[in-house]
Structure formats: structure tokens, C-alpha cells
Design an enzyme around this catalytic site. Structure first.
Site, PDB file in Angstrom:
ATOM      1  N   ARG B  59     -26.143 -52.606  42.457  1.00  0.00           N
ATOM      2  CA  ARG B  59     -25.710 -53.520  43.495  1.00  0.00           C
ATOM      3  C   ARG B  59     -26.839 -53.814  44.482  1.00  0.00           C
ATOM      4  NH1 ARG B  59     -20.598 -50.872  46.002  1.00  0.00           N
ATOM      5  NH2 ARG B  59     -22.228 -49.296  46.006  1.00  0.00           N
ATOM      6  N   ASP B 101     -23.814 -57.526  40.553  1.00  0.00           N
ATOM      7  CA  ASP B 101     -22.537 -57.235  41.206  1.00  0.00           C
ATOM      8  C   ASP B 101     -21.516 -56.975  40.105  1.00  0.00           C
ATOM      9  OD1 ASP B 101     -20.189 -57.083  42.537  1.00  0.00           O
ATOM     10  OD2 ASP B 101     -20.331 -59.067  43.490  1.00  0.00           O
ATOM     11  N   LYS B 155     -18.185 -38.929  32.506  1.00  0.00           N
ATOM     12  CA  LYS B 155     -17.006 -38.359  33.139  1.00  0.00           C
ATOM     13  C   LYS B 155     -17.057 -38.649  34.629  1.00  0.00           C
ATOM     14  CE  LYS B 155     -18.169 -33.761  34.833  1.00  0.00           C
ATOM     15  NZ  LYS B 155     -17.803 -32.367  34.934  1.00  0.00           N
ATOM     16  N   HIS B 185     -21.875 -33.909  28.265  1.00  0.00           N
ATOM     17  CA  HIS B 185     -23.261 -33.464  28.047  1.00  0.00           C
ATOM     18  C   HIS B 185     -23.350 -32.052  27.486  1.00  0.00           C
ATOM     19  CE1 HIS B 185     -22.776 -31.700  32.102  1.00  0.00           C
ATOM     20  NE2 HIS B 185     -23.686 -30.855  31.719  1.00  0.00           N
ATOM     21  N   LYS B 189     -26.218 -29.811  24.213  1.00  0.00           N
ATOM     22  CA  LYS B 189     -26.939 -28.540  24.380  1.00  0.00           C
ATOM     23  C   LYS B 189     -27.330 -27.952  23.039  1.00  0.00           C
ATOM     24  CE  LYS B 189     -25.840 -27.760  28.923  1.00  0.00           C
ATOM     25  NZ  LYS B 189     -26.838 -27.446  29.947  1.00  0.00           N
ATOM     26  N   GLU B 223     -19.708 -21.039  38.259  1.00  0.00           N
ATOM     27  CA  GLU B 223     -20.708 -21.620  39.159  1.00  0.00           C
ATOM     28  C   GLU B 223     -20.828 -20.751  40.399  1.00  0.00           C
ATOM     29  OE1 GLU B 223     -20.609 -26.297  38.985  1.00  0.00           O
ATOM     30  OE2 GLU B 223     -18.590 -25.528  39.402  1.00  0.00           O
ATOM     31  N   ASP B 242     -11.958 -31.000  36.423  1.00  0.00           N
ATOM     32  CA  ASP B 242     -13.410 -31.154  36.504  1.00  0.00           C
ATOM     33  C   ASP B 242     -14.128 -30.438  35.362  1.00  0.00           C
ATOM     34  OD1 ASP B 242     -15.780 -32.074  37.802  1.00  0.00           O
ATOM     35  OD2 ASP B 242     -16.095 -30.065  38.640  1.00  0.00           O
ATOM     36  N   HIS B 247     -15.455 -30.280  29.305  1.00  0.00           N
ATOM     37  CA  HIS B 247     -16.421 -29.338  28.720  1.00  0.00           C
ATOM     38  C   HIS B 247     -15.748 -28.167  27.994  1.00  0.00           C
ATOM     39  CE1 HIS B 247     -19.050 -31.664  31.136  1.00  0.00           C
ATOM     40  NE2 HIS B 247     -18.834 -31.035  32.282  1.00  0.00           N
ATOM     41  N   LYS B 341     -15.773 -22.000  41.067  1.00  0.00           N
ATOM     42  CA  LYS B 341     -16.912 -22.135  41.976  1.00  0.00           C
ATOM     43  C   LYS B 341     -17.021 -20.878  42.818  1.00  0.00           C
ATOM     44  CE  LYS B 341     -16.918 -27.183  42.426  1.00  0.00           C
ATOM     45  NZ  LYS B 341     -18.304 -27.345  41.903  1.00  0.00           N
TER      46      LYS B 341
END
Lengths: 492, 492
Positions: B59, B101, B155, B185, B189, B223, B242, B247, B341
């Protein structure tokens, strides 16, 4: 998360029971090269309790002091660097000696007085097999064959089934089978025992340890040496009796046996003897024999067998066999055995080759598929290696490219620094502990000879003469063909 | 004999076809951190043919020179040290830029003129999913959606089944499924692909890859970070959507799938979707959710989720699930999934635990028996380790003493020196090559959401609120109990 690291674990040295070990043939080659060095090592390690004794016994006249000097010289040659000077001195002082006439009366009463009641008593027959009966009889006659006395006998255990049965009968007259320890020193090797750990302490192997998943097994015992000092004995024996009958059939039995109920002498040997009895009797064309001619090994010219012997001979110095174990587990799986003198390398190993995957999903993707293999190295290095296919790291345009990754199972870390143990160390400890698991039982040795005799009878019937092969080659070309005919290459 | 040594094999760099890659969202975070660095690396490796171009589209108003400067700065930060100054300069010169745009008309005709017919054409939708439909529609309208043009979507692919289906419908209006590349992704790996090589290029694993021989599977994505800059998005999503939906379910599918007929997009994804559809719908008590509170990680104090967010929230930052795959192969085998997390360590791994041997023949011999395990490490290190039991070398008096030996399958040798590849490198190459094997198919993403939606519905029905856990711990104690109840410990 912490990944499990393999910590260097050391063996726990716990002394065995107090013992008297009598070695008949105490001035012989085996005593010098193996028995004395093995005992010294265990003594230095602290595994021999104070007061335990090695009593040498042989025909030659020696004082105790002379025998100790003799042993010291032998250890200087065959166990240099083991222990401190003080430790070696202390070990030497545990040695005693008696002059004994195996077939007469001399020395026996004296030997009997030396033995102490209430400790482990073992007699090592490191003598020619023809003396086994006389020794056993005298041990009995002179009151030394106590109920828990043990006798140890070395190979060759007979030269065919009839002579082996006769030896067994002679020994059995004075000793129960639980007292008789027939040594096959291959069973004392680290990796041979590790093969059992691998098979039976892991879930992974047993489900694929059968004809559905194993393509074939190879057992190789290759020597670079020729006749050496064994002229008379060897020409009378040949490779089949010298190597296959004992060591190689024991290795085969350990690879092929069903899981025993327990790791003890009865259960393990029950399973081994079942394998030995399930060996298919050999037809023609399943064995190849050879005799080495002059050639070169490691760049050095060596003479032929007939030249070393000084005459023509019909004795095989090489044999290759395609064997089968006729039971459910091994239906159709060839066991290729091969042993010989004057081969290019000294190596003893078992190779278990698994089948190829039934279908390759990576076909046409630049992937070269190799079947999985388990290689159990016994000599000169002891190790176990499992080869798997793994992805080549990287971004190949074909997608997934594969390579063979050999995984070192047995000695992956800190153990490399440890001294190479003599198989006899393990076996002598087991003897003192009264554990027969790694010794050969009567029925095993007889089953081994039964199979071997049939092969020899076949050779005689066919009038088979060993094919000449050049020293430094892998034996007669017919041995290569024996495997290639099945699309199998010998592992080299 | 020569033992096979693993030679360092390097990947064969073969250039892909000439391409135009249009990146929508070219000034965004993903373009800077992953797409540009991945392309630079492949350019430096010689895999990007001369004339290929990356056309940035976004943009914001930029000249081409400005975008190149922008990209140079991004690469300085995220791809320092890759290539020579000359190579980096040459790469920068392949970059172009158009201000576009997404929901209007600006820039589209200009973009269309930049594309060259006859080369591979790919459009990377690195933008919010709500723009996917508009982009697809305009590509079509402005004549860029040629029959072999490809679009790549990132994602989050929806926030539940309904929104995912709507996205799929929008894309399908203008592009066929064979043109749509949904990125996960994790599939790019090295070790994830190596897992497939291991399973399907070795005979050893398939016979034991089932409920009869596998005790359970654990998949962990841990994480240490908290919310970081993703405040608005994350609080709306939560750990289940998430991490698990994409995954972790992809990893589960690769572990659990039947052998595909071929390593191609159709066969592999057919097998994966079968697994996803066989996931048992979750009952109560099979999931645990948590939300981190203040604590310490690596000795550093960190605030709680609510503090970071600035308000109370019902969003889970941790979820543990005991899943089942209802088919013949996996009957009764739990798949324990766990992600969160502010956990103590950053680690992504799959752990396959085999069953114990049914009977230990070494019992009472000082042998500690551990079940075999295969650990597939994905982050931070990529590796695959197989742990076997082996004999402890030495002369223990108990006979055979055992220890666990971890064998490193994936990276045993010289590869350690190679740079860590970005998963995007593999995926971008596959995109250009037109290989969808490592991309997620429509039916997969919908099956994933179907299962996830049912879990969320269950939570709503139960009124489940996430349990607080201290930052730096492994989540709520209920997550430990979820596994311990079955006698299983999380692999840490």
C-alpha cells in the site's frame, strides 16, 4: 529440554569369591598368552580377593620360584603395562606350582594338600584333549572333585561327534554337567554379549528379527595369518573344524535363537541348542572349500599352504557355507558363513542385512535406497553399527535425497579409552562365580559336531578337494559365486 | 573390511525455473524476516536463475530505489553475512516495487505490465487474511491469474471452520486448488522431512510403527516469549488456534499417516487428511488450558499475560491435549500435545516412545530397562535421536548391565558446519517448481479446523477458564496430571 546424554558408565568392580584355580598345562601357550594376563588384569582391578591362588600344574619340573619367574616373563611379554610394579609383584606371589604327571601318579597327592576347603575350586584343563579323561579321573581319585569343583576345557573338543561324545562321557564319569565349563572364548567378547543386550533389551529389534524382515545373515572370520606354529594340528583339522564347528556356529546360534526366558545358563543354552539342531543338513553345492597358495598380504610375499606344510595336503584353509535354520523364524533366510587363512584382512564380524523396503515412495527423486544393516564387529575392533537411510540435509531439487548413516551403537563415547579386555577375563570371572551362561553345554557341542560331520561326509562322498586361492584374496571365486548366485555380495 | 563411512554429502544446487515472484505485503514483517532473506540465500547459492525477479507490492508509496534500500536494510538485519557484497548488490537489483491498493484499483495495471509471459508466476499473499479474496479477485480481473499462476497464503488461515471455508471459497473462485499454496513453515524444516525419510526409506520402523509397539507420542511446542508485538491478534486467537490447529496437527499427521504410494502432493496429502479426519472428537477432561502469570525465565523477571495485555482476558496461552487417532494403526495410543508461552525453554519436538520389552530377560541383573525412544528435535536444534539399550562395557558381576545410548541419526557428521536453513527456502523453491507436497491442502485445513472447533465448543459448554501458571514453569499442574494419570511423564 535436556536430551539424555550418554554418561561414561564404568563397570562396578566387585570382587568374586575366594578361589583356588589350578591350571593344568601351566607352562603352555594359552596360560602364557591368555590365562595369566587375564588373571593379572582382574587382580589389578581389585576383582581377585586376597588369598585366592593360581596353582600351576604341568609335567615339567619347576620350583615355585622358577614358575613365578616363568610367569613374570610371560606377563612381561603379554601383559606389559598392566598395573604397577607392586601390583604385579603381589600377583606373582599368589602363584604356586606343582609338577604333575597327568597320566601317572606324580604330584597328585601334593596338589590335593594345596587346596583349601570351603573356597571355590576350579581346574583349568589347558592340555591336549586326550588327557581330559586322565585328569578328571585323577581329580576324583585324589579327592579333589568336590561337589562344587569346576573344570574348564578348551577347544578342540573332539574332532567329530564320536570323539566329542567320548570326551563328554569321560568327563561325565567324574563331574556333573553343571561342573563342566567348555570355553568358546568368542562368547567372552563384549560385542557378542552386547548383541544379546541389543536383541532382548530393546523393543525395536525383535519384531523385525525374522524371515519377513531379514534378507540374510553373513558371518565372517577372516585371518591374515597362515599355518604359524600349528602345523601338525591344523592339517589334521582344517578350517571347518577349527573355526566353523565352534566359534561360527556359536555366533550363528546367538543371532538366530528365540528370546530365552531369562539370561541364565539353562534358558540361553536351551535356545541355542534348538538353533543348532534346526540347522538344515547340507546338500551338495552349498559349501566351497579352498587352500591358499603363495601370494602377498599387506605388500609382503607369503608362501602357499603346501609350501609351509612341506607337502601336498587335502586340508581346507578356507570354507564358505550357505546354511539355513529350518524353523518358523528363519524360513528361507540364508546364513552365509565364511572363514579362511591368508585373507586380505583380519576381521570377525556378523552382518545382518534387512530386506529392502517393499516399495520406495522416493523412487525417481534421486534417492538411492540401501537396505538397513546391523554389523557386529568382533575383531579386530569390537563395535556394533546400525545403518539407516536418512535425508541428505539441503535443498536438492529432486525433493528428498537419501544417504546411508552408520550409527555406532556399542562404543559411541568415552569407552574408547578403556583397555581392550581379553575375553578370558569375563569367562574366568564367570567360572569363579559359577555362571555357565557363556560356556558351551554338552548338547550344543554335540549338535555342532553332528552338523559338521554331515558336511564332511558330503565332501568325502563327492571327493571334494579344496580349490586353490591366492594368498591375499578373499578365497576361491566359487565362494563369491555362492553368494552372488542369490544376488548377495559378501560384506567387505 | 571397510566400514561404510558417512561422507559429507552436499546438496546439489540446480537452479529452478525462471520466475516472477510478486510479494503482497512486501514491506511487512514476514517479507523482511523470512521471504527476502530466504530468497537472498538461494540467490547466493546459485539456485535463482538470472532474470528472475521479486516484485514487491504494498500500500505504501515507494520508488523502486526506496524499496531496494528498504530491502537492503532488512537483509542487513536478518541475513547478515550471507553472500559477498557483490552478490547482495546483484540480488537487490532483481527487486522491483509497485504501490498497490489491495481493495482498490491503484497499481494493478502497472503490476500487470511488469509480469513476463512464459515464466513461472507466483503471488505471495503476505497480508491479513481478510484481503485474500480481494487480491485473488484483482489478479483475475487484471489478467494476471494465468492457468499456471500460483498463490501463496500464510497463516492464520481463518479463525474457525466457517471462516476457513469462506477463505477457501474466495480463493477457489479464481484459482484452482493446484494453484494454491498454503504455507505451514514447519513442513519446510529439515527434520520434518527427515522424519518421512526415516519412516519410509528404512525397513526398520514401519513394522513397529503402530499401537502394538508404540506406547505414546508427545508433541511439544514450547516458547519462552510472551505476547511480544502480537497483542491484538494473539488475544483474539489463543494457543489452540495459533499453534495446535496448524503446526502441531501437521506434525501429528506426519507421524501418524499411512505410507503414501509416492512422495508427491496428492499421495502425501491424501494420507495426512485421513489422519486429521480420524482424530477423535474431544471429550471433557482431555484438555488443559492455562494463562501465564508473572514469573522468571532464565533468571529474568517477566510480567503476566494480563499485565502485558493491560486487562483481564480469557485467552489461553497454554494448552495440553490428550488426543487419539481412531484407526487400526493407532488404536489406544495417546498423542499428548502441549504448547505454551513463557515456558522454561524454547523447544519444538516430537517424541515417539515405544513400548517396554514385554519381558526382561535381564531382570535382577542390575539392568535398568528403558523403553526405546525416537526424539525428533525441530527447534532450536534440528536433530533426530534414537535411544537404544546397550550393554555397559565391562565385567560387572551382575552379568550384563545396560545403559541407554542415544544415537544421533540426522546430523552425525560434517553437516553441523552448514548454515541453518530457513524453512522458507525449501518452500519457496517448491513453489517455483510447482511441488505442493509440503503445502497444506484445502481439505486438510478444514479437517484441522473441524477438530479444533469441537474443542473450543467443549470449552464454551463447560465454561472452562484457563488456569494461571507461573512464567518459567511447564504450565498448570493439571497439564502434568493429564499425562501422569496414564503413567506418562512429559519429556523434558
Amino acid at each position: 529440554m535436556d536430551r539424555p546424554k550418554s554418561r561414561p558408565m564404568v563397570s562396578r568392580v566387585i570382587p568374586v569369591e575366594l578361589f583356588d584355580l589350578v591350571v593344568f598345562g601351566a607352562t603352555g601357550d594359552l596360560a602364557q598368552r591368555k590365562i595369566l594376563p587375564a588373571l593379572l588384569r582382574r587382580f589389578v582391578a581389585g576383582q581377585v580377593p586376597e588369598g585366592s591362588r593360581l596353582i600351576g600344574a604341568a609335567r615339567s619340573e619347576h620350583s615355585v620360584a622358577e614358575y613365578r619367574a616363568f610367569a613374570e616373563a610371560a606377563l612381561a611379554e603379554h601383559a606389559a603395562g598392566v598395573g604397577t610394579a607392586e601390583q604385579r609383584k603381589a600377583f606373582i606371589e599368589t602363584l604356586d606350582y606343582v609338577t604333575v604327571d597327568a597320566t601317572g601318579a606324580q604330584g597328585w597327592p601334593e596338589l590335593a594338600t594345596k587346596l583349601v576347603a570351603g573356597r571355590v575350586r576350579a581346574f583349568y584343563f589347558s592340555v591336549a584333549p586326550r588327557l581330559f579323561g586322565a585328569l578328571a579321573e585323577r581329580l576324583h581319585k585324589y579327592g579333589m572333585a568336590s561337589g562344587d569343583a569346576r573344570i574348564v576345557v578348551e577347544k578342540p573338543f573332539g574332532r567329530d561327534l564320536a570323539t566329542a561324545e567320548a570326551l563328554n562321557r569321560d568327563l561325565a564319569q567324574h563331574f556333573a554337567e553343571r561342573q563342566i565349563y567348555r570355553i568358546d572364548h568368542y562368547l567372552g567378547k563384549e560385542t557378542v554379549q552386547n548383541l544379546l543386550a541389543l536383541r532382548f533389551a530393546n523393543l525395536m529389534f525383535e519384531p523385525i528379527w525374522n524371515a519377513a524382515h531379514i534378507d540374510h545373515v553373513q558371518i565372517t572370520v577372516a585371518e591374515t595369518v597362515g599355518l604359524e606354529g600349528r602345523v601338525a594340528f591344523y592339517d589334521d583339522a582344517g578350517a571347518l573344524r577349527d573355526m566353523v564347528q565352534n566359534h561360527m556356529l556359536q555366533l550363528l546360534a546367538l543371532v538366530a535363537m528365540e528370546p530365552p526366558g531369562s539370561f541364565n545358563a539353562t534358558a540361553v543354552r536351551d535356545e541355542k541348542v534348538k538353533v543348532l539342531r534346526a540347522l538344515r543338513e547340507m546338500g551338495t553345492g552349498k559349501t566351497v572349500t579352498g587352500q591358499y597358495r603363495a601370494g602377498a598380504i599387506g605388500g609382503k610375499a607369503v608362501p602357499g599352504y603346501d609350501e609351509e606344510l612341506g607337502k601336498a595336503s587335502n586340508t581346507e584353509t578356507f570354507v564358505a557355507i550357505k546354511a539355513h535354520v529350518d524353523n518358523w523364524r528363519w524360513k528361507g533366510v540364508p546364513f552365509y558363513l565364511r572363514t579362511g587363512k591368508r585373507l586380505p584382512q583380519r576381521v570377525t564380524e556378523i552382518m545382518v542385512q534387512f530386506r529392502c523396503v517393499p516399495h520406495s515412495i522416493f523412487a525417481g527423486k534421486g534417492a538411492t535406497m540401501q537396505p538397513n544393516r546391523l554389523v557386529i564387529g568382533i575383531q579386530p575392533e569390537e563395535n556394533i553399527s546400525l545403518s539407516l537411510m536418512s535425508k541428505v540435509p539441503g535443498l536438492d531439487r529432486e525433493g528428498i535425497r537419501l544417504r546411508q548413516v552408520p550409527l555406532d551403537i556399542s562404543m559411541p563415547d568415552a569407552f574408547v579409552g578403556q583397555h581392550r579386555r581379553i575375553a578370558y577375563e569375563r569367562l574366568l570371572l564367570d567360572l569363579i562365580e559359577g555362571d555357565q551362561t557363556l560356556f558351551v553345554r554338552r548338547d550344543e557341542v554335540e549338535a555342532q559336531w553332528h552338523w559338521i560331520d554331515a558336511i564332511r561326509a558330503g565332501w568325502r562322498a563327492e571327493g571334494l578337494a579344496p580349490k586353490p586361492y591366492t594368498s591375499g584374496s578373499w578365497g576361491p571365486s566359487a565362494a563369491i559365486a555362492l553368494a552372488e548366485r542369490d544376488g548377495v555380495s559378501w560384506h567387505e
